[in-house]
Design an enzyme around this catalytic site. Structure first.
Site, PDB file in Angstrom:
ATOM      1  CG  HIS A   1       0.020   4.382   4.692  1.00 22.46           C
ATOM      2  ND1 HIS A   1      -0.713   3.637   5.577  1.00 22.46           N
ATOM      3  CD2 HIS A   1      -0.826   5.331   4.198  1.00 22.46           C
ATOM      4  CE1 HIS A   1      -1.953   4.112   5.625  1.00 22.46           C
ATOM      5  NE2 HIS A   1      -2.047   5.127   4.792  1.00 22.46           N
TER       6      HIS A   1
ATOM      7  CG  HIS B   1       3.802  -1.717  11.748  1.00 27.59           C
ATOM      8  ND1 HIS B   1       4.626  -0.638  11.961  1.00 27.59           N
ATOM      9  CD2 HIS B   1       3.090  -1.429  10.641  1.00 27.59           C
ATOM     10  CE1 HIS B   1       4.407   0.282  11.025  1.00 27.59           C
ATOM     11  NE2 HIS B   1       3.483  -0.182  10.201  1.00 27.59           N
TER      12      HIS B   1
ATOM     13  CG  ASP C   1       4.880   3.196   7.561  1.00 32.87           C
ATOM     14  OD1 ASP C   1       3.978   3.518   6.756  1.00 32.87           O
ATOM     15  OD2 ASP C   1       4.680   2.423   8.519  1.00 32.87           O
ATOM     16  CG  HIS C   2       4.132   0.158   4.365  1.00 27.91           C
ATOM     17  ND1 HIS C   2       3.982  -1.171   4.689  1.00 27.91           N
ATOM     18  CD2 HIS C   2       3.712   0.855   5.450  1.00 27.91           C
ATOM     19  CE1 HIS C   2       3.478  -1.266   5.919  1.00 27.91           C
ATOM     20  NE2 HIS C   2       3.309  -0.043   6.397  1.00 27.91           N
TER      21      HIS C   2
ATOM     22  CG  HIS D   1      -0.414   0.107   2.523  1.00 24.72           C
ATOM     23  ND1 HIS D   1       0.387  -0.864   3.077  1.00 24.72           N
ATOM     24  CD2 HIS D   1      -0.514   1.094   3.449  1.00 24.72           C
ATOM     25  CE1 HIS D   1       0.750  -0.481   4.293  1.00 24.72           C
ATOM     26  NE2 HIS D   1       0.225   0.707   4.542  1.00 24.72           N
TER      27      HIS D   1
ATOM     28  CG  HIS E   1      -4.049   0.218   6.730  1.00 21.74           C
ATOM     29  ND1 HIS E   1      -4.004   0.806   7.971  1.00 21.74           N
ATOM     30  CD2 HIS E   1      -2.881   0.543   6.122  1.00 21.74           C
ATOM     31  CE1 HIS E   1      -2.855   1.465   8.099  1.00 21.74           C
ATOM     32  NE2 HIS E   1      -2.163   1.320   6.994  1.00 21.74           N
TER      33      HIS E   1
ATOM     34  CG  ASP F   1       0.568  -1.174   7.848  1.00 21.21           C
ATOM     35  OD1 ASP F   1       1.464  -1.975   8.162  1.00 21.21           O
ATOM     36  OD2 ASP F   1       0.756   0.063   7.759  1.00 21.21           O
TER      37      ASP F   1
HETATM   38 ZN   LIG Z   1      -0.081   1.738   6.498  1.00 20.47          ZN
END
Ligand SMILES: [Zn+2]
Length: 258
Positions: free
Chosen positions: A58, A169, A60-61, A56, A114, A131
């Site tokens: 985001h 995570h 942090d990905h 996805h 998400h 996530d």
């Molecule tokens: Zn995420």
């Protein structure tokens, strides 16, 4: 069995490196949110980046993708309907990532909730779910509805029970503390919490988990269980259907401090 190396990033992210069974020096990076720890891991183990898979959009990905693509010319894969760096092959449910030279093949599942376009990758007895599903928990609803997330989790819960769950995570201990607030009598969750606390005390990852474990301990996969339903109904003060049970415990978790 698939060989997978965790790379820690930020405070609690895992970037997974999937080794080719044909040439274990070649790896696919899943959700490289930061290029530096990936580079360090590749150098330390003398590995070669062969592909990138994204779940996805985001930061942090995907934050490390542009940087890695400057150094490595590799195929990149990501969800069909999200804004992503690079120019990834766009995937949706039913598509397959077939990297024959690496002897690796993953099927794609749509798991919105998400984010609106979140996908997951399944293959070789392993699930890379970003996530969406965490050990003991699930992602927050940033773009999707409770109904979508509930259906996405049900899809993942129906995978073969020995499927390893590689989530993105390290949230397991706090998730289990919440799960035990929902189901104080869940002995499996209590045992698992003890086990995970011991791992964290040794600075070890608690993941991968597997689908069997998650069905037993994860309240978000257990909305059909009477214990979870009753806890949600007590909190809401009314009768709830299955999606509503999910929505109530998701909202409960959002405000939960262990
Ligand atoms: Zn995420």
């Amino acid at each position: 069995m698939l060989q997978v190396t965790p790379v820690r990033a930020f405070t609690d992210n895992y970037i997974w490196l999937i080794h080719s069974p044909r040439d274990p020096r070649k790896v696919i990076a899943v959700d490289p949110g930061d290029a530096s720890p990936v580079r360090r891991a590749l150098a330390a183990e003398n590995l070669d980046l062969a592909a990138i898979m994204l779940t996805h959009h985001h930061g942090d990905h995907v934050g490390g993708v542009a940087d890695l693509l400057q150094e490595f010319v590799v195929p990149t894969f990501g969800p069909a309907a999200e804004r992503l760096p690079g120019d990834p092959h766009r995937l949706r449910e039913g598509d397959v990532v077939d990297l024959a030279d690496l002897a690796l093949r993953f099927e794609v599942l749509d798991v919105p909730g998400h984010t609106a376009g979140h996908i997951a990758y399944v293959g070789h007895g392993a699930l890379f779910c970003g996530d969406t599903l965490f050990s003991g928990g699930c992602g927050r609803l940033f773009e999707g509805t409770a109904e979508q997330m509930s259906a996405s989790l049900a899809k993942l819960a129906s995978l073969p029970e020995d499927t390893d769950v590689y989530c993105a995570h390290e949230y397991t201990v706090s998730n289990l503390l919440f799960g035990l607030a929902v189901e104080p009598g869940n002995v499996s969750a209590r045992d698992y919490l003890e086990n995970c606390r011991a791992k964290r005390a040794r600075d070890e990852a608690t993941v991968p988990s597997n689908i069997r474990q998650e069905r037993n301990v994860n309240p978000f996969l257990r909305c059909h269980q009477e214990t979870v339903k009753q806890a949600a109904e007590a909190r809401a003060g009314r009768r709830l259907n299955r999606t509503e049970v999910f929505a109530v415990i998701r909202q409960w978790k959002d405000g939960f401090r262990a």
